[in-house]
Design a protein around this motif. Structure first.
Motif, PDB file in Angstrom:
ATOM      1  N   GLU A 143       0.593  -1.059   0.199  1.00 12.67           N
ATOM      2  CA  GLU A 143       0.044   0.092  -0.077  1.00 12.67           C
ATOM      3  C   GLU A 143       0.965   1.276  -0.096  1.00 12.67           C
ATOM      4  O   GLU A 143       0.600   2.226  -0.786  1.00 12.67           O
ATOM      5  CB  GLU A 143      -0.920  -0.006   1.103  1.00 12.67           C
ATOM      6  N   ASN A 144       1.883   1.241   0.829  1.00 16.11           N
ATOM      7  CA  ASN A 144       2.689   2.474   0.771  1.00 16.11           C
ATOM      8  C   ASN A 144       3.655   2.553  -0.424  1.00 16.11           C
ATOM      9  O   ASN A 144       3.817   3.548  -1.043  1.00 16.11           O
ATOM     10  CB  ASN A 144       3.694   2.199   1.929  1.00 16.11           C
ATOM     11  N   LYS A 161       1.094   4.323  -2.847  1.00 15.85           N
ATOM     12  CA  LYS A 161       0.890   5.640  -2.457  1.00 15.85           C
ATOM     13  C   LYS A 161       2.158   6.425  -3.266  1.00 15.85           C
ATOM     14  O   LYS A 161       1.963   7.454  -3.817  1.00 15.85           O
ATOM     15  CB  LYS A 161       0.712   5.713  -1.126  1.00 15.85           C
ATOM     16  N   GLN A 169       2.097   6.684  -7.035  1.00 15.14           N
ATOM     17  CA  GLN A 169       1.046   7.552  -7.474  1.00 15.14           C
ATOM     18  C   GLN A 169       1.461   8.991  -7.035  1.00 15.14           C
ATOM     19  O   GLN A 169       1.386   9.922  -7.883  1.00 15.14           O
ATOM     20  CB  GLN A 169      -0.167   7.355  -6.483  1.00 15.14           C
ATOM     21  N   GLN A 170       1.983   9.193  -6.190  1.00 13.94           N
ATOM     22  CA  GLN A 170       2.991  10.670  -5.723  1.00 13.94           C
ATOM     23  C   GLN A 170       3.917  11.040  -6.834  1.00 13.94           C
ATOM     24  O   GLN A 170       4.052  12.007  -7.277  1.00 13.94           O
ATOM     25  CB  GLN A 170       3.427  10.668  -4.280  1.00 13.94           C
TER      26      GLN A 170
END
Length: 104
Positions: free
Chosen positions: A32-33, A36, A39-40
């Motif tokens: 999950e990290n 993220k 995506q950033q």
């Protein structure tokens, strides 16, 4: 590498893992990290691309303006040369003089 040290291998084996299985577990726990973060990064790449496009448009604007000015100057000279030839041809004997107007 660090993973090849005997002391590290002993600890990994004692926990019931191999180097590969430990890496797989870490990736699963942090998936999950990682998503993220991915995506950033994608958002920042998009923002930088837009910023670069804006910067290039700003820099190129003055270049385009100068190019258009030079093209206009060249067209004016061409038109003036055509007008001069038309006047010279009109003043030859036996030819009708063209009407030349100065609208400038």
């Amino acid at each position: 590498s660090l993973w090849d040290e005997p002391r590290i291998q002993k600890i990994i084996t004692a926990k019931g893992h191999t180097s590969s299985s430990l890496l797989e577990k870490a990736l699963t726990l942090q998936q999950e990290n990682i998503l993220k973060l991915d995506q950033q990064i994608a958002l920042r790449v998009k923002t930088l691309a837009q910023l670069q496009q804006s910067y290039e448009a700003l820099v190129n604007r003055s270049i385009v303006q100068e190019r258009l000015k030079l093209q206009n100057d060249l067209l004016k000279r061409d038109l003036q040369a055509i007008d001069v030839r038309a006047v010279e041809q009109g003043s030859q004997p036996g030819r009708a003089s063209p009407v030349v107007t100065d609208d400038s």
